[in-house]
Design a protein around this motif. Structure first.
Motif, PDB file in Angstrom:
ATOM      1  N   UNK A 134       0.583  -1.485  -0.008  1.00 10.26           N
ATOM      2  CA  UNK A 134      -0.039   0.110  -0.267  1.00 10.26           C
ATOM      3  C   UNK A 134       0.999   1.153   0.108  1.00 10.26           C
ATOM      4  N   UNK A 135       2.564   1.225   0.675  1.00  8.83           N
ATOM      5  CA  UNK A 135       2.974   2.045   0.432  1.00  8.83           C
ATOM      6  C   UNK A 135       2.779   3.170  -0.827  1.00  8.83           C
ATOM      7  N   UNK A 136       3.190   2.301  -1.072  1.00 11.39           N
ATOM      8  CA  UNK A 136       3.810   3.509  -2.785  1.00 11.39           C
ATOM      9  C   UNK A 136       2.852   4.480  -3.223  1.00 11.39           C
ATOM     10  N   UNK A 137       1.526   4.157  -3.041  1.00 13.06           N
ATOM     11  CA  UNK A 137       0.306   4.664  -3.444  1.00 13.06           C
ATOM     12  C   UNK A 137       0.003   5.645  -2.987  1.00 13.06           C
ATOM     13  N   UNK A 138       0.187   5.211  -1.470  1.00 14.92           N
ATOM     14  CA  UNK A 138      -0.450   6.909  -0.700  1.00 14.92           C
ATOM     15  C   UNK A 138       0.999   7.322  -0.368  1.00 14.92           C
ATOM     16  N   UNK A 139       2.265   6.869  -0.646  1.00 11.93           N
ATOM     17  CA  UNK A 139       3.225   8.054  -1.046  1.00 11.93           C
ATOM     18  C   UNK A 139       3.579   9.069  -2.493  1.00 11.93           C
TER      19      UNK A 139
END
Ligand code: ATP
Ligand code: AH0
Length: 393
Positions: A134-139
């Protein structure tokens, strides 16, 4: 490529594993599911998760214990999946992990934490692991959820009208695929989260959920409580949006019950089932949905499904089985698909769904026992998902 997807959702009852062979042929992604299995979390781990979830306070030590415990539980299931679903041979494991906190402030996701250290899985299976999806989309400015949107969009694109996929887990999410418009995907609100919290509360922890919707069936919807619950501003917020058990937990329900007391527990359950049906139906109506493909544990609750059908007359409701995706394995298969895209150099996020600035390549890679060897990046992303029982060539 033979890929194992691992998932534990917001209900944190069990680790789900699904295996599939995946091949990209031009713009068609071909998937052959190989089966799925589910292993309940050990009791002590479940208690540890329950004790660390909001609104409880936790400690860094407890978080570390969870990161290890969940990683080890996922590793055990991955080993079983290689043996029982893949005849002993697989190429990749993709692990969602366990969401502990999804940090949303005024509609913006500032961080999201999935625990279950992938090193345990890589060590136990010898396979490379894609995790932290999930983190890359949040970033990239996105919600980091719902990520099943990629699978939904690829699977629904060939259907007529305005098809939507609905997953009824702890939280409900929809993916809407309308012709000529970018797909939408968002969490509509609670699916089973508040019902499960109510059942646990009313039974002193003896029951985990309203099996078959029996208690909701025996109760009557309380309009005053329903009005209080529907007053939550989350439902009026436009997509993209995501939520979780940081918001929809037992103290949240108890606050609503303090504002609109309901003496009979079964009436509370009937009201909560109606809340899910109404909020999902409102979301579908707002986007002109003409057909609903349902998955997740809530699909096993006939009372909830009947209420939903009643709220959406003329909209056929069917299981994701019709697309070749078993309703209890869909999320694990969706994560297998996302990891496959990642190692083939393709983005897994659907930015019109998550609200990200760009379609990010998702995940972090942990090598297995052998040096990491990735395929040449694919020339173009898939546009269709073709699920088949036949061996892939
Ligand atoms: N037979 C059943 N009768 C009623 N409800 C059921 C039944 N089986 C499952 N459920 C509901 O489904 C829930 C689990 O659904 P699921 O495993 O899809 O959630 P999850 O994947 O953990 O959540 P999320 O998708 O939000 O991450 C249970 O907690 C329960 O409320
Ligand atoms: C942060 C997080 O774990 N979100 C989950 C949760 O559970 C359901 C809903 O909220 C969904 O948006 C998401 O999971 C699914 C698998 C997704 O990302 O598509």
């Amino acid at each position: 490529m033979r890929v194992i997807g691992l998932m534990s959702g917001t209900s944190y009852d069990a680790v789900e594993a699904a295996a599939a062979d995946l091949v990209l042929a031009g713009d068609v992604l071909r998937m052959r599911p190989l089966g799925h299995l589910s292993a309940p979390y050990p009791g002590h781990l479940r208690d540890l998760i329950a004790g660390a979830l909001p609104p409880s306070a936790t400690t860094v030590r407890a978080v570390t214990e969870l990161d290890t415990g969940v990683g080890q539980a996922f590793a055990e299931v991955a080993v079983r999946a290689v043996r029982e679903l893949c005849d002993g041979t697989a190429d990749l494991v993709v692990s969602h992990g366990q969401t502990l906190y999804h940090w949303v402030e005024e509609g913006t996701v500032r961080g999201t934490l999935q625990l279950g250290r992938p090193a345990w899985i890589a060590e136990a299976t010898g396979l490379p692991v894609v995790s932290d999806l999930r983190s890359a989309d949040v970033a990239a400015g996105g919600q980091g959820a719902p990520l099943v949107a990629m699978t939904d969009v690829l699977a629904l694109s060939a259907l007529p009208g305005v098809p939507a996929a609905l997953n009824l887990g702890g939280i409900a999410n929809v993916t809407v695929v309308a012709p000529g418009t970018a797909p939408l995907a968002f969490d509509t609100g609670p699916a089973n989260a508040l019902m499960d919290a109510a059942v646990r509360h009313f039974t002193g922890g003896a029951c985990e959920y309203d099996e078959g919707g029996r208690r909701a069936a025996a109760g009557r919807v309380d309009q005053a409580l329903l009005r209080v619950l529907l007053g939550d501003p989350y439902y009026r917020r436009p997509a993209p949006k995501s939520t979780g058990k940081e918001l929809f937990h037992l103290p949240y329900l108890l606050d609503a019950l303090a504002a609109a007391p309901v003496p009979e527990p079964d009436d509370v359950l009937a009201t909560l089932a109606r809340l899910t049906a109404v909020t999902v139906a409102d979301a579908c109506r707002a986007h002109g949905v003409t057909r609903l493909v349902v998955s997740g544990g809530g699909a096993h609750n006939p009372v909830l499904m009947n209420m939903l059908a009643g709220e959406l007359p003329g909209v056929p409701l069917g299981s994701s089985d019709a697309l070749g995706l078993p309703p209890d394995a869909k999320e694990a298969l969706a994560f297998a698909l996302l990891g496959f895209l990642t190692v083939n150099g393709l983005p897994g996020a659907v930015p019109s769904g998550t609200g990200a600035r760009r379609a990010a390549l998702l995940g972090s890679l942990t090598p297995g026992h052998a040096p990491l060897r990735l395929p040449e990046p694919a020339a173009a992303p898939p546009r269709l998902l073709h699920v088949t029982d036949e061996p892939l060539v």
